[in-house]
Design a protein around this motif. Structure first.
Motif, short mmCIF file in Angstrom:
data_model
loop_
_atom_site.label_atom_id
_atom_site.label_comp_id
_atom_site.label_asym_id
_atom_site.label_seq_id
_atom_site.Cartn_x
_atom_site.Cartn_y
_atom_site.Cartn_z
N SER A 649 67.74 -41.25 5.85
CA SER A 649 67.41 -39.87 5.47
C SER A 649 66.51 -39.19 6.47
O SER A 649 66.28 -37.98 6.38
CB SER A 649 66.75 -39.87 4.09
N SER A 650 65.97 -39.96 7.43
CA SER A 650 65.05 -39.37 8.41
C SER A 650 65.12 -40.14 9.72
O SER A 650 65.63 -41.25 9.78
CB SER A 650 63.62 -39.39 7.86
N PHE A 651 64.58 -39.52 10.78
CA PHE A 651 64.42 -40.20 12.05
C PHE A 651 63.13 -41.01 12.00
O PHE A 651 62.15 -40.61 11.37
CB PHE A 651 64.35 -39.19 13.20
N ALA A 652 63.11 -42.18 12.66
CA ALA A 652 61.90 -43.00 12.65
C ALA A 652 61.90 -43.96 13.82
O ALA A 652 62.95 -44.44 14.26
CB ALA A 652 61.79 -43.79 11.34
N LEU A 653 60.72 -44.22 14.32
CA LEU A 653 60.46 -45.27 15.31
C LEU A 653 59.43 -46.20 14.70
O LEU A 653 58.32 -45.76 14.37
CB LEU A 653 59.95 -44.68 16.63
N GLU A 654 59.77 -47.47 14.53
CA GLU A 654 58.86 -48.42 13.90
C GLU A 654 58.00 -49.12 14.95
O GLU A 654 58.35 -49.17 16.14
CB GLU A 654 59.65 -49.48 13.11
N GLN A 655 56.87 -49.67 14.50
CA GLN A 655 56.01 -50.44 15.39
C GLN A 655 56.77 -51.64 15.93
O GLN A 655 57.51 -52.30 15.20
CB GLN A 655 54.76 -50.92 14.64
N ASN A 656 56.61 -51.88 17.23
CA ASN A 656 57.30 -53.03 17.83
C ASN A 656 56.83 -54.33 17.19
O ASN A 656 55.73 -54.41 16.61
CB ASN A 656 57.06 -53.07 19.34
N TYR A 711 56.16 -57.52 34.19
CA TYR A 711 55.04 -56.60 34.09
C TYR A 711 53.74 -57.36 33.80
O TYR A 711 53.74 -58.46 33.24
CB TYR A 711 55.30 -55.56 33.00
N SER A 712 52.63 -56.73 34.16
CA SER A 712 51.31 -57.33 33.96
C SER A 712 50.81 -57.09 32.55
O SER A 712 51.27 -56.16 31.85
CB SER A 712 50.31 -56.73 34.96
N SER A 713 49.87 -57.92 32.12
CA SER A 713 49.24 -57.73 30.82
C SER A 713 48.59 -56.36 30.74
O SER A 713 48.12 -55.81 31.75
CB SER A 713 48.17 -58.79 30.57
N GLY A 714 48.60 -55.81 29.53
CA GLY A 714 47.96 -54.52 29.35
C GLY A 714 48.58 -53.72 28.23
O GLY A 714 49.42 -54.22 27.47
N ILE A 715 48.17 -52.45 28.14
CA ILE A 715 48.65 -51.54 27.11
C ILE A 715 49.80 -50.71 27.66
O ILE A 715 49.72 -50.17 28.78
CB ILE A 715 47.52 -50.63 26.61
N TYR A 716 50.88 -50.60 26.87
CA TYR A 716 52.03 -49.79 27.23
C TYR A 716 52.38 -48.91 26.03
O TYR A 716 51.97 -49.17 24.89
CB TYR A 716 53.22 -50.66 27.61
N PHE A 717 53.14 -47.87 26.32
CA PHE A 717 53.57 -46.95 25.27
C PHE A 717 55.08 -46.79 25.32
O PHE A 717 55.66 -46.74 26.41
CB PHE A 717 52.90 -45.58 25.45
N ILE A 718 55.70 -46.72 24.14
CA ILE A 718 57.13 -46.44 24.08
C ILE A 718 57.32 -45.13 23.33
O ILE A 718 56.72 -44.91 22.27
CB ILE A 718 57.92 -47.58 23.42
N THR A 719 58.13 -44.25 23.90
CA THR A 719 58.39 -42.94 23.31
C THR A 719 59.85 -42.81 22.94
O THR A 719 60.74 -43.12 23.75
CB THR A 719 58.01 -41.82 24.29
N MET A 720 60.10 -42.41 21.69
CA MET A 720 61.45 -42.09 21.24
C MET A 720 61.59 -40.58 21.21
O MET A 720 60.76 -39.87 20.63
CB MET A 720 61.69 -42.68 19.85
N THR A 722 64.48 -37.40 20.55
CA THR A 722 65.79 -36.85 20.21
C THR A 722 65.69 -35.33 20.30
O THR A 722 64.65 -34.78 20.68
CB THR A 722 66.24 -37.26 18.80
N ASN A 723 66.74 -34.63 19.90
CA ASN A 723 66.71 -33.17 19.94
C ASN A 723 65.70 -32.59 18.97
O ASN A 723 65.22 -31.47 19.16
CB ASN A 723 68.10 -32.61 19.62
N SER A 724 65.38 -33.37 17.91
CA SER A 724 64.50 -32.82 16.88
C SER A 724 63.35 -33.74 16.50
O SER A 724 62.63 -33.47 15.54
CB SER A 724 65.32 -32.52 15.61
N TYR A 725 63.17 -34.84 17.24
CA TYR A 725 62.17 -35.84 16.83
C TYR A 725 61.55 -36.48 18.05
O TYR A 725 62.23 -36.75 19.04
CB TYR A 725 62.83 -36.91 15.96
N SER A 726 60.24 -36.72 17.97
CA SER A 726 59.54 -37.41 19.06
C SER A 726 58.40 -38.22 18.46
O SER A 726 57.68 -37.75 17.57
CB SER A 726 58.99 -36.40 20.07
N LYS A 727 58.27 -39.46 18.94
CA LYS A 727 57.17 -40.30 18.48
C LYS A 727 56.84 -41.32 19.56
O LYS A 727 57.73 -41.81 20.26
CB LYS A 727 57.53 -41.03 17.18
N THR A 728 55.55 -41.64 19.68
CA THR A 728 55.07 -42.63 20.65
C THR A 728 54.25 -43.69 19.92
O THR A 728 53.43 -43.35 19.05
CB THR A 728 54.21 -41.97 21.74
N ILE A 729 54.47 -44.96 20.25
CA ILE A 729 53.67 -46.05 19.69
C ILE A 729 53.07 -46.87 20.83
O ILE A 729 53.59 -46.89 21.95
CB ILE A 729 54.49 -46.96 18.77
#
Length: 735
Positions: A649-656, A711-720, A722-729
């Motif tokens: 029913s909705s767009f979603a990006l879950e925590q890895n 890749y080296s240890s550290g903090i990374y971000f993933i962004t999803m 779409t045409n109507s949805y955006s989220k970063t974790i």
């Protein structure tokens, strides 16, 4: 155990010893001797673990568990039985390990009992409910084996009325040592409210003893065994609990004969349930007017658990000496096991949840178990035949693990829904839910298809033989093959075949392979014979086949597509002239011949002959004897979700998951509509380091993986996006 030397208790515990994978394997391989100080002398736990996750290496991959690539944790909570506290500590330990490993976890509980309220409020059931609140945490519990034991009584007392029951204790040889509560029977009664109730018990020698309100009292006369009457309000569910216990608190054991117990109340309406449990050295006490309803054991009445019933898949088996056995005179294959406990719960919830194969199962044999009879040993020192809901439960445990392997962050409720909503319903299960079968027979194929986004899936088993076996035909190698014609009712792929061999050590003999292939069916003189081969042949070592029972053979690698209504043939052959397989035939009662043989006919020409063909010389009558072979066809429809299906029913990006991770992590996301979607990974400076997805996708649920080895240890971000949805974790790579 108390740790000694280099041993250590598990993190968070002040008792017990934790052994690592390396230490266990060193002990099994003989590198160390006696370093590991615990063994499975009962064998039950080894068998259960093997069914859930055994890799089958000891049997040339013949006996493989449900989830053979799983990590396995085994907790020993006692010898044969253990306390509720140990059960709860086992759950806590499992939870700690899952958190430390950043992995989902399924806990198998193939045990239970009848002492308790049966409404899900026992302490171990509350612990299960709490455990499954975390995503990726599932608990599966055996329903119990009291389905044919009339141990339950129930009714309603009104003011001034009484209810009288007799408990018959048979003659028995007591378990020794006597005087340590090794011999007992317990009648555990629970009200649905806090009304007062009184009980009076009369022993076979006419010892009379009565309960005291809100007290636990023991009869001073223990000549017929120690008599204890407990009457309190239980703090867990705030219902009145009255329990009669008779045990060997002294040298006097519970006396054989008739015990009478009478309940009475002055309250207006007092509904009650009670369960009888006994341990009398292989003998059982019996209660008058008992029934088999509500016999699902504890902790199987936990709301958060997936509670598993047992049905029959192996009625016949052959032990390692070649002797054949069967469970009884009437073959119940496909039907519910008569021992499988029956629902619902005392508070009228639907238990069991699902049924799985439990009668009987061949799985690993503990080398320390010396109590098993020869008839149960299938491969000496390696594999054992056992049956019970204990054996059914790990099938669902393994299935749950498979679901979590593709959706590691789903909840126990979601796992239960995938399984319960995708069962097999047949003439045995009838309409579901019901108190015997739950929601039907587990079908992991359909459940997994649903989990990975399949729009529709189906499986059918094609079978044309009768239940009566009359003959067998021998399959040697030289210029001889047999085949059987199948007419698929759905389009799909050949997924497996089941084939049954004669009993006896000579019925499956040879050092070569059984070669299985599929072929087009072409018109023959009677009912069709094999033509051009379809797909690939599958080669099965004869050493991995079992005489006197049904052998299920995986055919997915054959890549054989079939079309509804279009006949195809299963063709069997062997590789060596010395190989010999005695393939069973039915009694021909169907009068439809589907079996063909490749051999010399009456006209002297080598070729395919249908068994009913007058040009084929056969030694069996009547002509219509079909091979005891069945074929399973599976179909899966994927692609765009159709209207009315389970579209998100909705767009979603879950925590890895896991997070932190090393070196790879999984990312789940969902699309509510067909759209262009991109998943990109950035470092802390905002630089793009990886593109995981960048394309148009239909609505549905998806999973992808980022492998961060380079890749080296550290903090990374993933962004999803779409045409109507955006989220970063945020993700943490920890090497």
């Amino acid at each position: 155990l108390t740790p000694t030397g280099s041993e250590a208790s598990p993190a968070g515990f002040t008792y017990g010893v934790e052994y690592s994978k390396t230490q266990i394997e060193n002990e099994l391989n003989g590198i160390t001797k006696g370093f590991i100080r615990e063994q499975d002398t009962y064998g039950h736990g080894t068998h259960v673990a093997s069914t859930a996750a055994g890799n089958g290496q000891a049997s040339n991959f013949k006996y493989i568990g449900m989830a053979p690539e799983s990590d396995i944790i085994v907790v020993k909570g006692g010898n044969g039985n253990f306390t509720t506290d140990n059960e709860i500590d086992g759950l806590t330990y499992a939870q700690n390990k899952a958190a430390a490993l950043h992995e989902p976890i399924v806990v198998n509980m193939s045990f239970g009992g009848q002492i308790g309220s049966h409404d899900g409020t026992d302490p171990d059931e509350v612990a299960i409910n709490n455990f499954v609140q975390s995503a990726g945490h599932v608990v599966c519990v055996a329903a119990g084996n009291d389905g044919s034991n009339a141990i339950h009584i129930n009714g309603t007392l009104i003011s001034g009325s009484t209810a009288t029951y007799t408990i018959t204790v048979p003659s028995y040889t007591p378990t020794t040592p006597v005087g340590q509560e090794n011999n007992y029977f317990v009648l555990d009664l629970w009200l649905q409210n806090t009304n007062s109730i009184s009980a009076t018990v009369t022993s076979p020698s006419n010892i009379v003893f009565s309960s005291q309100l809100n007290n636990d009292v023991t009869s001073p006369n223990q000549a017929d065994g120690t008599i204890d009457l407990y009457d309190e309000i239980d703090p867990q569910n705030e219902h009145r609990h009255l329990q009669l216990s008779v045990y060997d608190g002294t040298s006097a054991i519970p006396k054989a004969g008739t015990w009478t117990i009478t309940f009475s109340t002055t309250a207006s309406s007092t509904p009650y349930n009670a369960w009888l449990e006994s341990s009398l050295n292989n003998a059982s006490a019996a209660i008058s007017n008992g029934n088999t309803n509500e016999t699902v054991g504890i902790p199987g009445t936990s709301a958060g658990a997936i509670t598993v019933a047992s049905y029959v898949t192996k009625w016949f088996w052959t032990d390692y000496t070649g002797e054949s056995w069967q469970n009884g005179p009437t073959d119940r294959t496909g039907n519910i096991s008569t021992f499988s406990s029956i629902g619902p719960t005392a508070d009228n919830r639907q238990k069991p949840d699902i049924a799985a194969p439990g009668q009987g199962i061949v799985a690993a044999f503990s080398s320390m178990d010396s109590s098993e009879s020869t008839s149960s040993v299938i491969v000496k020192n390696e594999y054992l035949f056992m049956q019970g809901t204990s054996m059914a439960c790990p099938h669902v445990t393994g299935a749950s693990a498979l679901l979590l392997s593709v959706k590691p962050t789903i909840t126990a409720a979601q796992v239960k829904n995938y399984l319960n909503s995708n069962t097999t319903i047949d003439s045995y299960t009838s309409t579901v839910w019901n108190a015997d079968w739950g929601n039907g027979k587990m079908n992991i194929y359909k459940a997994m298809a649903s989990a990975v986004g399949g729009i529709g899936s189906n499986q059918v088993t094609l079978m044309y033989n009768s239940d009566t076996i009359s003959y067998y035909t021998i399959l040697p190698a030289t210029n001889q093959k047999v085949a059987m014609r199948f007419t698929p009712t759905i389009s799909g792929n050949l997924s497996s075949i089941s084939i049954e061999f004669n009993s006896g050590t000579s019925s499956v003999a040879g050092t070569g392979n059984l070669i299985i292939s599929a072929a087009q069916s072409i018109a023959g003189s009677i009912d069709g014979i094999p033509g051009t081969q379809i797909g690939n042949s599958v080669s099965v070592p004869i050493s991995s086949l079992t005489q006197g029972t049904v052998n299920v053979i995986d055919m997915t690698s054959s890549n054989v597509p079939v079309t509804a209504g279009t006949d195809f043939q299963i063709v069997l052959g062997t590789t060596n002239s010395t190989d010999s397989l005695q393939l069973l035939l039915d009694n021909g009662s169907f009068q439809i011949d589907r079996t063909s043989s490749y051999r010399t006919g009456a006209n002297g020409v080598l070729g395919w002959y249908n068994r009913a063909d007058p040009n084929y010389t056969k030694s069996y009558t009547p002509a219509y004897n079909n091979l005891m072979i069945s074929a399973k066809i599976a179909s899966l429809v994927t692609g765009v979700q159709k209207e009315g299906s389970n579209v998100p029913s909705s767009f979603a990006l879950e925590q890895n998951y896991p997070n932190p991770f090393n070196p790879s992590t999984k990312i789940n996301y969902q699309l509510a509509a067909k759209t262009q979607v991109s998943l990109k990974v950035y470092d802390v400076l905002g630089r793009e380091v990886a593109t995981l997805i960048d394309r148009e996708q239909p609505a549905g649920q998806y999973q992808t993986q980022w492998d961060a080895k380079q890749y080296s240890s550290g903090i990374y971000f993933i962004t999803m996006q779409t045409n109507s949805y955006s989220k970063t974790i945020k993700m943490v790579l920890l090497k």
